[in-house]
Structure formats: structure tokens, C-alpha cells
Write an enzyme that holds these catalytic residues in place. Structure first.
Site, PDB file in Angstrom:
ATOM      1  N   SER A  34      52.171  41.052  64.285  1.00  0.00           N
ATOM      2  CA  SER A  34      51.515  39.966  65.013  1.00  0.00           C
ATOM      3  C   SER A  34      52.454  39.402  66.061  1.00  0.00           C
ATOM      4  O   SER A  34      53.545  38.920  65.744  1.00  0.00           O
ATOM      5  CB  SER A  34      51.102  38.850  64.034  1.00  0.00           C
ATOM      6  OG  SER A  34      50.195  39.336  63.082  1.00  0.00           O
TER       7      SER A  34
ATOM      8  N   CYS B  98      30.077  39.041  64.011  1.00  0.00           N
ATOM      9  CA  CYS B  98      30.599  38.759  62.670  1.00  0.00           C
ATOM     10  C   CYS B  98      29.756  37.698  61.964  1.00  0.00           C
ATOM     11  O   CYS B  98      29.518  36.625  62.529  1.00  0.00           O
ATOM     12  CB  CYS B  98      32.045  38.292  62.755  1.00  0.00           C
ATOM     13  SG  CYS B  98      32.791  37.922  61.147  1.00  0.00           S
TER      14      CYS B  98
ATOM     15  N   CYS C 276      28.713  35.278  71.130  1.00  0.00           N
ATOM     16  CA  CYS C 276      27.637  36.143  71.619  1.00  0.00           C
ATOM     17  C   CYS C 276      27.657  36.282  73.137  1.00  0.00           C
ATOM     18  O   CYS C 276      27.605  37.381  73.682  1.00  0.00           O
ATOM     19  CB  CYS C 276      26.290  35.599  71.150  1.00  0.00           C
ATOM     20  SG  CYS C 276      24.852  36.442  71.847  1.00  0.00           S
TER      21      CYS C 276
ATOM     22  N   CYS D 251      54.023  32.551  52.979  1.00  0.00           N
ATOM     23  CA  CYS D 251      54.422  33.054  54.293  1.00  0.00           C
ATOM     24  C   CYS D 251      55.645  32.281  54.765  1.00  0.00           C
ATOM     25  O   CYS D 251      55.805  31.093  54.470  1.00  0.00           O
ATOM     26  CB  CYS D 251      53.286  32.889  55.300  1.00  0.00           C
ATOM     27  SG  CYS D 251      53.613  33.693  56.896  1.00  0.00           S
TER      28      CYS D 251
ATOM     29  N   ARG E  79      53.637  30.499  67.077  1.00  0.00           N
ATOM     30  CA  ARG E  79      54.110  31.259  65.916  1.00  0.00           C
ATOM     31  C   ARG E  79      55.534  30.812  65.585  1.00  0.00           C
ATOM     32  O   ARG E  79      56.516  31.403  66.020  1.00  0.00           O
ATOM     33  CB  ARG E  79      54.016  32.765  66.170  1.00  0.00           C
ATOM     34  CG  ARG E  79      52.582  33.207  66.461  1.00  0.00           C
ATOM     35  CD  ARG E  79      52.420  34.708  66.441  1.00  0.00           C
ATOM     36  NE  ARG E  79      52.691  35.266  65.119  1.00  0.00           N
ATOM     37  CZ  ARG E  79      51.818  35.301  64.113  1.00  0.00           C
ATOM     38  NH1 ARG E  79      50.602  34.783  64.266  1.00  0.00           N
ATOM     39  NH2 ARG E  79      52.144  35.834  62.955  1.00  0.00           N
TER      40      ARG E  79
ATOM     41  N   CYS F  64      19.064  38.391  68.632  1.00  0.00           N
ATOM     42  CA  CYS F  64      19.783  39.665  68.509  1.00  0.00           C
ATOM     43  C   CYS F  64      18.810  40.839  68.472  1.00  0.00           C
ATOM     44  O   CYS F  64      19.072  41.903  69.047  1.00  0.00           O
ATOM     45  CB  CYS F  64      20.647  39.676  67.252  1.00  0.00           C
ATOM     46  SG  CYS F  64      22.069  38.564  67.296  1.00  0.00           S
TER      47      CYS F  64
ATOM     48  N   CYS G   1      35.114  40.261  51.691  1.00  0.00           N
ATOM     49  CA  CYS G   1      35.645  40.100  53.048  1.00  0.00           C
ATOM     50  C   CYS G   1      36.725  39.023  53.027  1.00  0.00           C
ATOM     51  O   CYS G   1      36.626  38.058  52.255  1.00  0.00           O
ATOM     52  CB  CYS G   1      34.528  39.692  54.014  1.00  0.00           C
ATOM     53  SG  CYS G   1      35.073  39.290  55.697  1.00  0.00           S
ATOM     54  N   ASP G   2      37.751  39.185  53.860  1.00  0.00           N
ATOM     55  CA  ASP G   2      38.827  38.190  53.838  1.00  0.00           C
ATOM     56  C   ASP G   2      38.460  36.916  54.583  1.00  0.00           C
ATOM     57  O   ASP G   2      39.238  35.962  54.589  1.00  0.00           O
ATOM     58  CB  ASP G   2      40.141  38.774  54.374  1.00  0.00           C
ATOM     59  CG  ASP G   2      40.087  39.149  55.833  1.00  0.00           C
ATOM     60  OD1 ASP G   2      39.002  39.502  56.315  1.00  0.00           O
ATOM     61  OD2 ASP G   2      41.141  39.123  56.491  1.00  0.00           O
TER      62      ASP G   2
END
Length: 416
Positions: A129, A336, A355, A23, A141, A323, A282-283
Site C-alpha cells: 500500500s 459493490c 455509479c 497494525c 499513512r 441498473c 466479504c471483508d
């Protein structure tokens, strides 16, 4: 036999870490890239033979829809010729009448007129972004020498606008903007930005899932942020912005599926691919513990049917007791899995770190979302009556005319 099983699975999306961690920015909160904004002269991108093998196999398993998401690092570092090859291979191997979608998430600093024309020609959806107006954005950033990137990002956005490329904005919510909701929405309004998404800043490395995440903002701060942001989005019942979480909730209130993985009933069937072809579910879980194969070496159907994939997909529905008895369960489904603390031995887990943030929002927005959802359903119901029921109401046990997929008696039938 394996191919037959894979064909019957639901639609599977693909997210490819195009250049791995490379990046040209050094955002201090990044949960993935560790190159410090110095990607090096030689960019390691997806090898041609791996790219072609995967696209060929993936296209053979699609059921009319092929979805690709290109991320990084900064995916544009892969170069113009790389993405030209991508669309050529997609066209080469796509079955007739296949709908191909490409989404690309970028920091925006490398977008030129040439890139924008390419995105327009091949109908790429671009995510940019940007964390708000210049002072807020440039506080976090930055590039390798700590220079802000705001001006470069806006220049890239202007190229997208000139070519009429569809784009949305991703804003990370952190300590420098969590208390500045009005400034964010004033910025979106000033820049005529309609499509936005908020994600809370989480401090962890996706490659180190054995280490619990830490969080820059508190649940109370994020809850307050969401409630104030909801007020701006709601706009006295006339939303003018599309924000992904609020849109998701409105869909649920309109008796439809939402589109946000964090608050859906289950994690989506997605394959996350590293630059070298390694596959993960999943990333947020790019770790050897969750590696399900390599698309350059293994058959795609074997990757999709890896038992570890099934194990991963069971994480989200494995809910803590709090939950299971929560009145807002249908709006959240436990949040998540990456934001819960897991006991790997027992499989027990705690509630999502945010939550209470979500509970605060759900209670605050419930009546207004219900009103908006009822209005959306009634509009769709009237359209369905005209188009499919010849002006007459459906029977109690018929599918509702609003198109929700529910029976009329449990959807739009007036309560007596």
C-alpha cells in the site's frame, strides 16, 4: 452428502485477517483497523490448531487450485515462524499436483531481506500500500506518533526488488491525491512500478454494516480521476501500466471475464476469516449479521453451504431499476453492494455511490477500449487458428479461435 455438494462448487478463495485489527500504522481512512498504530506487545494471531484444521479441510475440497490471501491489520506482525508454518501445512495437506498461491497485502514497513527471501522462495505475490510520492503518502499513512511511513515502505520495496519478488501497488484515492493524477503516474514511472490498483477512500467500519458509509471524495471527483488516469494508462494505445480496473474492462472488451469483483456479474466465492476463525462472505461485511460459522469449530462444508452465504451472494444481482436499464450494465453489474443503500425490510437498494463515476469513465473510454479489445482478440484469434484449427477459420457455430468460449458467429466472425 454435504462433502459431495461442496466439491462441485466453483473455486473458492480464502482471505485471512491474520492478526485481526493489529497494525503498526494509523492510517486515518482505514475501514478495518482501530488500534491506532499501537498493536501491543502480544500479537493475537491464528491459533495453530485452527490453522491446521482449516488448511486440511480446505485442501480436501480443492480442485487443483488453492488460493490464500493474507491481510490484516498488518499480517507481517504474525511473525516469520507463523508463515513458515503456513507453507509447511499447505505442503503437508495439498493433494498431488495442486497449484498453491499465496498473496499478502502489507503496508511494506516491516519487509526485511529475510522476509523478501521467504516470499521469493515460496512464490508469494505481495501487495504494497502506497498512496503516491512522499508528500502525498505521508499525509495519511502515518504511525502512532504521526510520522510518515514513506521511507520505510520504499526500503521494503527495495528488498522485494533485490530478491525479484513479484509485487503490485495499492493506492487509495482520497482528497489529497484525487486531483493529482499526473503526479501519481510520474511517481509510478520514476519508480518503475508497473502493476497498480486504485480504490476510492470510503469512511466506514466493516464491522458496523448497519451504519451507512460516508465518502471522502465525490462521484464527480472520482469520475474525473478515472478518466485522467485512463488517459495515462491508455498511453496512445500502448499501455505500459497494468491497472486493475482498466485491465478488467479490457478483458470484457476482449470477450473475456474480468478479474475485479466490484464490476463482475457476481461477488466471488470467497471466505473471509478473522484471526479467531470466524467466517464471513466479504471483508466489507465483517459483522455478526453475516457470520457464517467458525472454521475452528464448524466443518468447512457446512460453512460453505450456510444459507446466509447464499443470501449474501444474491445481493449483487439484486439490482435497482436504474441498473437494469443501464447501457453499461455489462461493464459494472451494479458495482459493490457495500456502496449501495439497502432497505433491509424490502430488499430494495439504490445504485452504487460511484455509479456516475463509472458511467463517466465507460462513456469516455468506450471507443479506445473497443479498439484495444479488438486488437487483443485478433492476436489471440490468429494464434488459435495456427494452434487449433490448422490455419482454417472455424465454422459459424464452432467455438471461436480466440478462446473466448463464444461461438465464432458472435465473436470474431467478420461482419458482412
Amino acid at each position: 452428502m454435504a462433502t459431495s455438494v461442496a466439491r462441485k462448487q466453483e473455486h473458492i478463495s480464502v482471505m485471512w485477517k491474520t492478526v485481526s485489527e493489529a497494525c503498526n500504522l494509523a492510517c486515518d481512512y482505514c475501514y478495518y483497523s482501530t488500534c491506532g498504530g499501537k498493536p501491543g506487545k502480544q500479537i493475537e494471531k491464528i491459533a495453530d490448531h485452527v490453522l491446521e484444521k482449516f488448511i486440511k479441510e480446505y485442501m480436501s475440497l480443492t480442485n487443483g487450485i488453492a488460493s490464500f490471501a493474507w491481510q490484516g491489520g498488518e499480517p507481517l506482525l504474525a511473525g516469520y515462524e507463523f508463515f513458515t508454518k503456513v507453507v509447511e501445512l499447505q505442503q503437508k495437506y495439498a493433494p498431488k499436483n495442486t497449484m498453491i498461491s499465496n498473496a499478502l497485502q502489507t503496508n511494506g514497513t516491516l519487509i526485511t531481506e529475510r522476509w523478501a527471501k521467504f516470499f521469493k522462495q515460496y512464490h508469494f505475490l505481495i501487495g504494497v500500500s502506497i498512496d503516491g510520492p512522499e508528500a502525498i503518502h505521508d499525509s495519511r499513512r502515518v504511525d502512532a506518533v504521526q510520522q510518515g511511513s514513506f521511507e520505510r515502505v520504499m526500503k521494503g520495496i527495495n528488498h522485494l526488488r533485490k530478491q525479484q519478488v513479484e509485487f503490485n501497488i495499492l493506492t487509495v484515492i482520497h482528497k489529497d491525491n484525487v486531483h493529482r493524477v499526473k503526479e501519481l503516474f510520474d511517481f509510478y514511472k520514476e519508480q518503475q512500478i508497473v502493476y497498480i490498483q486504485f480504490i476510492p477512500c470510503m469512511s466506514f467500519q466493516s464491522q458496523q454494516i448497519d451504519q451507512p458509509g460516508s465518502y471522502e471524495i465525490t462521484p464527480e471527483e472520482y469520475g474525473n480521476f478515472l478518466c485522467e488516469a485512463f488517459d495515462h494508462w491508455y498511453n496512445d494505445g500502448q499501455p505500459v501500466h497494468s491497472e486493475r480496473m482498466f485491465d478488467h474492462l479490457l478483458s470484457v472488451y476482449a470477450h473475456r471475464e474480468g478479474g475485479l469483483c466490484v464490476q463482475s456479474k457476481s461477488c466471488p466465492k470467497t471466505i473471509i476469516l478473522e484471526q479467531n476463525g470466524d467466517a464471513y462472505p466479504c471483508d466489507f461485511f465483517i459483522h455478526d449479521d453475516w457470520k457464517i460459522g467458525n472454521v475452528g469449530e464448524d466443518a468447512l462444508v457446512d460453512i460453505l453451504n450456510d444459507p446466509l452465504y447464499a443470501t449474501f451472494l444474491q445481493q449483487k444481482p439484486t439490482l435497482p431499476e436504474a441498473c437494469q436499464t443501464c447501457p453499461w450494465l455489462s461493464l459494472c453489474y451494479g458495482g459493490c453492494p457495500r456502496n449501495r443503500n439497502w432497505d433491509q425490510a424490502s430488499g430494495n437498494n439504490t445504485t452504487d455511490y460511484f455509479c456516475t463515476s463509472y458511467q463517466q469513465l465507460f462513456g469516455y473510454a468506450h471507443e479506445r477500449l473497443q479498439k484495444l479489445g479488438d486488437g487483443v482478440r485478433q492476436q489471440l484469434y490468429q494464434q488459435g487458428i495456427r494452434h487449433y484449427y490448422k490455419g482454417k477459420a472455424p465454422g459459424r457455430n464452432d467455438l471461436c479461435a480466440c478462446g473466448s468460449g463464444r461461438k465464432y458467429k458472435v465473436c470474431c466472425l467478420p461482419v458482412e
